[in-house]
Design a protein around this motif. Structure first.
Motif, short mmCIF file in Angstrom:
data_model
loop_
_atom_site.label_atom_id
_atom_site.label_comp_id
_atom_site.label_asym_id
_atom_site.label_seq_id
_atom_site.Cartn_x
_atom_site.Cartn_y
_atom_site.Cartn_z
N LEU A 62 -1.50 12.70 4.02
CA LEU A 62 -0.30 12.19 3.36
C LEU A 62 -0.50 10.85 2.66
CD1 LEU A 62 2.63 13.15 2.99
CD2 LEU A 62 3.25 11.80 4.99
N GLU A 63 -1.28 9.95 3.27
CA GLU A 63 -1.44 8.63 2.66
C GLU A 63 -2.17 8.69 1.32
OE1 GLU A 63 -5.17 9.06 5.17
OE2 GLU A 63 -3.03 9.48 5.44
N LYS A 64 -2.82 9.82 1.03
CA LYS A 64 -3.53 9.98 -0.25
C LYS A 64 -2.64 10.55 -1.34
CE LYS A 64 -8.06 10.57 1.93
NZ LYS A 64 -9.21 11.48 2.16
N TRP A 65 -1.41 10.91 -0.97
CA TRP A 65 -0.49 11.44 -1.97
C TRP A 65 -0.08 10.35 -2.95
CZ3 TRP A 65 3.54 15.50 0.11
CH2 TRP A 65 2.85 16.49 0.82
N ASP A 66 0.49 10.78 -4.05
CA ASP A 66 0.96 9.85 -5.08
C ASP A 66 2.25 9.18 -4.60
OD1 ASP A 66 0.90 8.54 -7.43
OD2 ASP A 66 1.22 10.28 -8.72
N ASP A 67 2.61 8.09 -5.25
CA ASP A 67 3.90 7.46 -4.92
C ASP A 67 4.55 6.91 -6.17
OD1 ASP A 67 2.29 5.28 -5.42
OD2 ASP A 67 2.33 4.50 -3.38
N GLU B 274 -4.07 4.81 10.70
CA GLU B 274 -5.30 4.25 11.25
C GLU B 274 -5.06 2.78 11.60
OE1 GLU B 274 -8.50 4.10 8.40
OE2 GLU B 274 -7.13 3.73 6.73
N ASN B 275 -6.11 2.07 11.96
CA ASN B 275 -5.97 0.64 12.24
C ASN B 275 -5.41 -0.06 10.99
OD1 ASN B 275 -6.78 -2.23 12.22
ND2 ASN B 275 -7.79 -1.73 14.15
N PRO B 276 -4.26 -0.73 11.11
CA PRO B 276 -3.65 -1.36 9.93
C PRO B 276 -4.55 -2.35 9.20
CG PRO B 276 -2.05 -1.24 11.71
CD PRO B 276 -3.37 -0.81 12.29
N ILE B 277 -5.40 -3.06 9.94
CA ILE B 277 -6.30 -4.02 9.29
C ILE B 277 -7.28 -3.28 8.38
CG2 ILE B 277 -7.98 -5.86 9.62
CD1 ILE B 277 -5.21 -6.57 10.66
N ILE B 278 -7.84 -2.20 8.90
CA ILE B 278 -8.77 -1.40 8.10
C ILE B 278 -8.06 -0.84 6.87
CG2 ILE B 278 -10.17 0.71 8.07
CD1 ILE B 278 -10.76 0.22 11.03
N TYR B 279 -6.84 -0.36 7.06
CA TYR B 279 -6.08 0.20 5.95
C TYR B 279 -5.78 -0.85 4.88
CZ TYR B 279 -2.20 2.14 3.27
OH TYR B 279 -1.40 2.56 2.25
N LEU B 280 -5.33 -2.03 5.31
CA LEU B 280 -5.00 -3.09 4.36
C LEU B 280 -6.22 -3.52 3.56
CD1 LEU B 280 -2.63 -5.26 6.60
CD2 LEU B 280 -1.95 -3.93 4.59
N ARG B 281 -7.37 -3.60 4.22
CA ARG B 281 -8.60 -4.00 3.53
C ARG B 281 -9.08 -2.88 2.60
NH1 ARG B 281 -13.37 -6.78 6.34
NH2 ARG B 281 -13.51 -7.58 4.21
N LYS B 282 -9.03 -1.66 3.09
CA LYS B 282 -9.53 -0.51 2.32
C LYS B 282 -8.73 -0.30 1.03
CE LYS B 282 -8.68 3.59 3.99
NZ LYS B 282 -8.74 4.75 4.91
N THR B 283 -7.43 -0.56 1.11
CA THR B 283 -6.56 -0.34 -0.05
C THR B 283 -6.44 -1.58 -0.94
OG1 THR B 283 -4.63 -0.94 1.32
CG2 THR B 283 -5.18 1.41 1.13
N GLY B 284 -7.10 -2.67 -0.55
CA GLY B 284 -7.05 -3.87 -1.36
C GLY B 284 -5.80 -4.71 -1.16
N LYS B 285 -4.94 -4.29 -0.24
CA LYS B 285 -3.73 -5.07 0.03
C LYS B 285 -4.08 -6.38 0.74
CE LYS B 285 -0.43 -1.21 0.20
NZ LYS B 285 -1.28 -0.16 -0.34
N MET B 286 -5.18 -6.37 1.47
CA MET B 286 -5.71 -7.60 2.08
C MET B 286 -7.00 -7.94 1.33
SD MET B 286 -7.06 -8.33 5.98
CE MET B 286 -5.45 -8.19 6.76
#
Length: 246
Positions: A241-246, A61-73
């Motif tokens: 896939l992005e919801k899988w464990d790591d 998805e949009n990287p900005i949205i992803y970074l904010r959603k995951t708390g990385k930003m």
């Protein structure tokens, strides 16, 4: 003693230069300037997409949205970044610019990941084993025939067949299946381009095929290829896939 000191100095200088080169590589690669800092969103999107092995590193998805959603930003990061766009590029200070570059590097370092299944990533385990067994009888190569004939041991495949014969899978069964699938995606022979191209011809299959064809493929690359291949083969039975464990 003098030679030893000179030698150590040379080593230190080499390490320092190497570190400096690595530290500035993104800045150089993407020609990041104060104008890039002003247009921070476009810059971060460009770098994140450019440095990601597969789109799932940023949630497809949009990287900005992803970074904010995951708390990385963080919210603090976001407020700082939005303040830059309100300034003329020439008004951005060196300190602000350096802080921006540091954020770009930080986000990039947080991107690489491996993918493994957690129990909650299996949406319909009974439906999955039913499909795998059903498709294993098809004469044309497909992911299920490949898993049966190449990837799984005889004992593992027999267990999948047993699961398919049950009315439903218990929590214990699901955990056992999940562990088995995670073993599969660790194996070098898991992905077979012919079997997957028979499933679908798409950009995402071409993408993992190209990665798999690389010389000296890394363990991270192999994991990404195999995990994405498993998801592509049976997307309706897994969470994205992005919801899988790591």
């Amino acid at each position: 003693m003098k030679r030893l000191v000179v030698g150590l100095f040379a080593v230190v200088m080499f390490i320092s230069c190497s570190s400096l080169e690595k530290g500035t590589s993104l800045e150089q690669k993407y020609s990041i300037t104060k104008e890039s800092a002003k247009n921070w969103d476009k810059t971060i999107i460009q770098v994140v997409k450019g440095e990601s092995l597969i789109e799932d590193w940023y949630g497809n998805e949009n990287p900005i949205i992803y970074l904010r959603k995951t708390g990385k930003m963080s919210e603090k990061d976001f407020n700082f970044l939005t303040s830059l766009e309100k300034k003329d590029a020439t008004a951005i200070t060196d300190e602000e610019y350096n802080d921006f570059v540091d954020l770009v590097k930080k986000y990039n370092k947080k991107l690489p990941r491996k993918f493994y299944l957690a129990d909650e990533n299996l949406k319909n385990p009974k439906g999955l084993v039913d499909r795998m067994v059903r498709e294993s009888f098809v004469k044309m190569d497909n992911p299920s025939t490949h898993i049966k004939n190449v990837v799984a041991t005889q004992e593992e495949w027999e267990q999948i067949v047993v699961f398919s014969q049950q009315n439903d899978l218990s929590e214990k069964d699901t955990k056992k299946l999940r562990k088995m699938l995670n073993k599969f995606i660790k194996r070098d022979e898991f992905y077979d381009e012919r079997a997957w191209y028979n499933r679908e011809i798409s950009e995402r299959v071409i993408e993992i095929t190209n990665i798999d064809a690389k010389e000296n493929i890394t363990s991270l690359e192999k994991n990404n290829v195999n995990a994405k291949a498993l998801y592509i083969a049976y997307p309706e039975y897994f969470s994205t896939l992005e919801k899988w464990d790591d």
